[in-house]
Structures are given as C-alpha cells and as structure tokens.
Write an enzyme that holds these catalytic residues in place. Sequence first.
Site, PDB file in Angstrom:
ATOM      1  N   ALA A  67       1.019  -1.136  -0.164  1.00 35.66           N
ATOM      2  CA  ALA A  67      -0.101   0.127   0.140  1.00 35.66           C
ATOM      3  C   ALA A  67       0.735   1.256  -0.238  1.00 35.66           C
ATOM      4  CB  ALA A  67      -0.867  -0.051   1.209  1.00 35.66           C
ATOM      5  N   GLU A 113       0.320  -9.515  -1.510  1.00 36.06           N
ATOM      6  CA  GLU A 113      -1.156  -9.854  -1.374  1.00 36.06           C
ATOM      7  C   GLU A 113      -1.528  -9.931  -2.905  1.00 36.06           C
ATOM      8  OE1 GLU A 113      -1.822  -7.141   1.623  1.00 36.06           O
ATOM      9  OE2 GLU A 113      -2.837  -8.504   2.939  1.00 36.06           O
ATOM     10  N   GLU A 133       3.800  -5.166   7.492  1.00 34.68           N
ATOM     11  CA  GLU A 133       2.735  -4.141   8.046  1.00 34.68           C
ATOM     12  C   GLU A 133       3.096  -4.027   9.436  1.00 34.68           C
ATOM     13  OE1 GLU A 133       2.067  -6.569   5.848  1.00 34.68           O
ATOM     14  OE2 GLU A 133       0.763  -6.110   4.393  1.00 34.68           O
TER      15      GLU A 133
HETATM   16  C1  HXC Z   1       5.002   4.800  -0.661  1.00 32.64           C
HETATM   17  C2  HXC Z   1       7.158   4.107  -0.524  1.00 32.64           C
HETATM   18  C3  HXC Z   1       6.718   2.895  -0.291  1.00 32.64           C
HETATM   19  C4  HXC Z   1       5.369   2.342   0.006  1.00 32.64           C
HETATM   20  C5  HXC Z   1       8.859   2.808  -0.688  1.00 32.64           C
HETATM   21  N1  HXC Z   1       8.420   4.020  -1.090  1.00 32.64           N
HETATM   22  N2  HXC Z   1       8.009   2.010  -0.333  1.00 32.64           N
HETATM   23  N3  HXC Z   1       6.206   5.025  -0.639  1.00 32.64           N
HETATM   24  N4  HXC Z   1       4.385   3.660  -0.091  1.00 32.64           N
HETATM   25  N5  HXC Z   1       4.929   1.200   0.312  1.00 32.64           N
HETATM   26  C6  HXC Z   1       9.016   5.273  -1.186  1.00 32.64           C
HETATM   27  C7  HXC Z   1      10.118   5.778   0.044  1.00 32.64           C
HETATM   28  O1  HXC Z   1       9.286   6.717   0.854  1.00 32.64           O
HETATM   29  C8  HXC Z   1      11.111   6.517  -0.811  1.00 32.64           C
HETATM   30  O2  HXC Z   1      10.655   7.908  -1.042  1.00 32.64           O
HETATM   31  C9  HXC Z   1      11.377   5.698  -2.063  1.00 32.64           C
HETATM   32  O3  HXC Z   1      10.011   4.991  -2.295  1.00 32.64           O
HETATM   33  C10 HXC Z   1      12.296   5.030  -2.036  1.00 32.64           C
HETATM   34  O4  HXC Z   1      12.297   4.030  -0.894  1.00 32.64           O
HETATM   35  P1  HXC Z   1      13.768   3.339  -0.115  1.00 32.64           P
HETATM   36  O5  HXC Z   1      13.101   2.791   1.007  1.00 32.64           O
HETATM   37  O6  HXC Z   1      14.609   4.396  -0.050  1.00 32.64           O
HETATM   38  O7  HXC Z   1      14.091   2.284  -1.281  1.00 32.64           O
HETATM   39  P2  HXC Z   1      14.881   0.879  -1.099  1.00 32.64           P
HETATM   40  O8  HXC Z   1      16.139   1.273  -0.048  1.00 32.64           O
HETATM   41  O9  HXC Z   1      15.076   0.421  -2.475  1.00 32.64           O
HETATM   42  O10 HXC Z   1      13.920   0.050  -0.221  1.00 32.64           O
HETATM   43  C11 HXC Z   1      12.754  -0.491  -1.049  1.00 32.64           C
HETATM   44  C12 HXC Z   1      11.881  -1.336   0.052  1.00 32.64           C
HETATM   45  C13 HXC Z   1      11.595  -0.218   1.006  1.00 32.64           C
HETATM   46  C14 HXC Z   1      12.650  -2.486   0.690  1.00 32.64           C
HETATM   47  C15 HXC Z   1      10.526  -1.687  -0.743  1.00 32.64           C
HETATM   48  O11 HXC Z   1      11.000   0.726   0.517  1.00 32.64           O
HETATM   49  C16 HXC Z   1      10.252  -0.561   1.928  1.00 32.64           C
HETATM   50  O12 HXC Z   1      10.568  -1.512   2.786  1.00 32.64           O
HETATM   51  N6  HXC Z   1       9.140  -0.027   1.724  1.00 32.64           N
HETATM   52  C17 HXC Z   1       7.897  -0.176   2.572  1.00 32.64           C
HETATM   53  C18 HXC Z   1       7.393  -1.324   2.377  1.00 32.64           C
HETATM   54  C19 HXC Z   1       6.214  -1.804   3.361  1.00 32.64           C
HETATM   55  O13 HXC Z   1       6.150  -1.404   4.556  1.00 32.64           O
HETATM   56  N7  HXC Z   1       5.043  -2.459   2.863  1.00 32.64           N
HETATM   57  C20 HXC Z   1       3.877  -2.274   3.530  1.00 32.64           C
HETATM   58  C21 HXC Z   1       3.005  -1.311   3.228  1.00 32.64           C
HETATM   59  S1  HXC Z   1       1.393  -1.374   4.134  1.00 32.64           S
HETATM   60  P3  HXC Z   1      11.369   9.356  -1.237  1.00 32.64           P
HETATM   61  O14 HXC Z   1      10.592  10.132  -1.436  1.00 32.64           O
HETATM   62  O15 HXC Z   1      12.163   9.318   0.205  1.00 32.64           O
HETATM   63  O16 HXC Z   1      12.630   8.993  -2.514  1.00 32.64           O
HETATM   64  C22 HXC Z   1       0.418  -2.643   3.160  1.00 32.64           C
HETATM   65  C23 HXC Z   1      -0.752  -3.053   3.578  1.00 32.64           C
HETATM   66  C24 HXC Z   1      -1.850  -2.082   4.165  1.00 32.64           C
HETATM   67  O17 HXC Z   1       0.756  -2.946   2.049  1.00 32.64           O
HETATM   68  C25 HXC Z   1      -3.244  -2.709   4.146  1.00 32.64           C
HETATM   69  C26 HXC Z   1      -4.399  -1.635   4.734  1.00 32.64           C
HETATM   70  C27 HXC Z   1      -4.775  -0.735   3.707  1.00 32.64           C
END
Ligand code: HXC
Length: 259
Positions: A67, A113, A133
């Site tokens: 998300a 998912e 999450e």
């Molecule tokens: C919004 C995101 C993002 C996300 C990354 N970015 N993931 N923005 N939503 N899910 C953005 C960062 O803020 C950053 O923006 C840019 O992308 C690069 O991210 P980095 O972390 O620097 O990249 P990297 O080192 O390559 O790592 C990649 C990654 C990491 C491993 C995928 O970004 C990560 O762990 N992302 C979050 C994953 C996560 O927690 N997913 C679950 C989401 S909740 P800037 O502007 O700083 O360049 C979900 C369920 C919700 O999915 C259910 C309820 C509705």
Amino acid sequence: MADDDQAVRYDVGDHVAMITIDRPSARNALSTDVLRGLCAGLDRAEADDEIRAVVLTGGEKIFASGADIRELRTTSPAGYLQSERLAAWARFGRFPKPSIAAVAGYALGGGCELAMSCDFIVAADSATFGQPEIRLGILPGAGGTQRWARVAGRFRAAELVLAARTVDAWTAREYGLVARVVPAERVVAAGVALAGEVAAFGPVATRLSKAAVRASEELPLAGGLEHERALLGTLLSTEDHFEGIDAFLEKRSARFTGR
Ligand code: HXC
C-alpha cells in the site's frame, strides 16, 4: 502525480495480456491510481475474448512495495471501508481468467498479497516476499494473514505476519507459494511461457477450473466437491469437450473455440 501517469502499462501478446506496474520512484507502491490502473488492465483483459491469460509483473528490483504508505497516513477507518482501494481488491478476486504473477525483487505487504491474488507465482531468484505491516502498526488487509496461513501453515504465517520476517524465492517455493524459481532476467519470459501453456487450453474449461480451485479457499470439502461436480457437468455440454476428446482419439492437437 506525474510518476503515476504511466504507472501501469498494458501490453498484448499471443492470447496473453501483460500488466506491468511501473512506479519506480515510490518502489511500485500501490497507490489508488496504481490500483485503478490494475483494475483497468483487468477490465480490458476480461473484455477481450482474444486474451486467455494475464501476466502481472513489476520491475527488475521491485514487484510492489505494498500500500502507498503516504496515502495510508491519511486513511480513516470509515474512509478505508468505503475506499476505491477496497473495491479494487474485490475486483482482483473476481478476475475470471488465469493470472500469473512474475515477481522480481520485493513483493511486500499489499505487493505480496497482489501476487497471492493470482493463480500462479513465478519468482525470480531475486524475489523477496513479506508482510511487514506490523512495522507500521497495522496488519495485512488484502488476504495476507489468511492466504499465508492456508498456503504455508499457521506457524510460518505467524513468522511473516507477527515477526515481519521475509522469505526468499526458494523458501517461498518450499512453502508452496511459488510455482517455479528462475534467473531474474528470465522471470517475465517464464511468466509469459506459463501463461501461453494455460492459454492453449479451452477457455471455458480454464475458467471453470480456476473457479473450482479458487472455491477450495472458501468451501468445506463436501461443498467444494459438489461445486466441482456441477462445473464438470457444465463442461460436458461444451463443444470444446467433444473437440478435446476427438483430438485425443485422432492423435492431433485440439482446436478449442470457447464454445
Ligand atoms: C509509499 C514508498 C513505499 C510505499 C517505498 N516508498 N515504499 N512510498 N509507499 N509502500 C518510497 C520511499 O518513501 C522513498 O521515497 C522511495 O520510495 C524509495 O524508498 P527506499 O526505502 O529508499 O527504497 P529501497 O532502499 O530500495 O527499499 C525498497 C523497500 C522499502 C524494501 C521496498 O522501500 C520498503 O520497505 N518499503 C515499505 C514496504 C512496506 O512496509 N510495505 C507495507 C505497506 S502496508 P522518497 O520520497 O524518500 O524517495 C500494506 C498493507 C496495508 O501494504 C493494508 C491496509 C490498507
């Protein structure tokens, strides 16, 4: 958002549609725009009789990061329940043609998912699957807790969902999630090849077979068996069924028409 203008691409090959998430600046985060693009791709693939299977993929380093966390920051409970995103996930669940996720790099949260909403997952050796999450103080909202538990068992699901552990492509295969692991540069080709194999069968038999297998997620065994028998009964009245049998007896390839 400028980077969302082309966030989801749609390409057509031989009876196979390819839907590609392309929002690298946000690591293919599933914003509402991206979900809308995915739905539009599925609508198009479903409406096109020439399309018999879909391959869903992302980039070389990221399938999808889940998300959009920035959107999530402003999502209220009531807003979530009425959101377009929830409707999009329901739409993914209703897609009737076979779907293959070709996953390279990270498939995290909703990204994982999304892959699990497909019928097959082909993984690159670079793939990493996880449900992080809990780090955000939430839990998976699009099937992660249920599908991981059903596929891999409750205790492995707990490691992923409660401890935010990730698994690599081989572990995901051992868990039963992934159909095959291939070198990263071949993952899209492997997905398309699998889609091509599936697309060669009769479209009605394929559609009902998918429905039967999917029903196993919902129904107890007796109900599932009844459902299976009813679907088989439907197929026994199709031209494709006669064609399949005639082709076998005449030692030739079947020419399925979907009738
Ligand atoms: C919004 C995101 C993002 C996300 C990354 N970015 N993931 N923005 N939503 N899910 C953005 C960062 O803020 C950053 O923006 C840019 O992308 C690069 O991210 P980095 O972390 O620097 O990249 P990297 O080192 O390559 O790592 C990649 C990654 C990491 C491993 C995928 O970004 C990560 O762990 N992302 C979050 C994953 C996560 O927690 N997913 C679950 C989401 S909740 P800037 O502007 O700083 O360049 C979900 C369920 C919700 O999915 C259910 C309820 C509705």
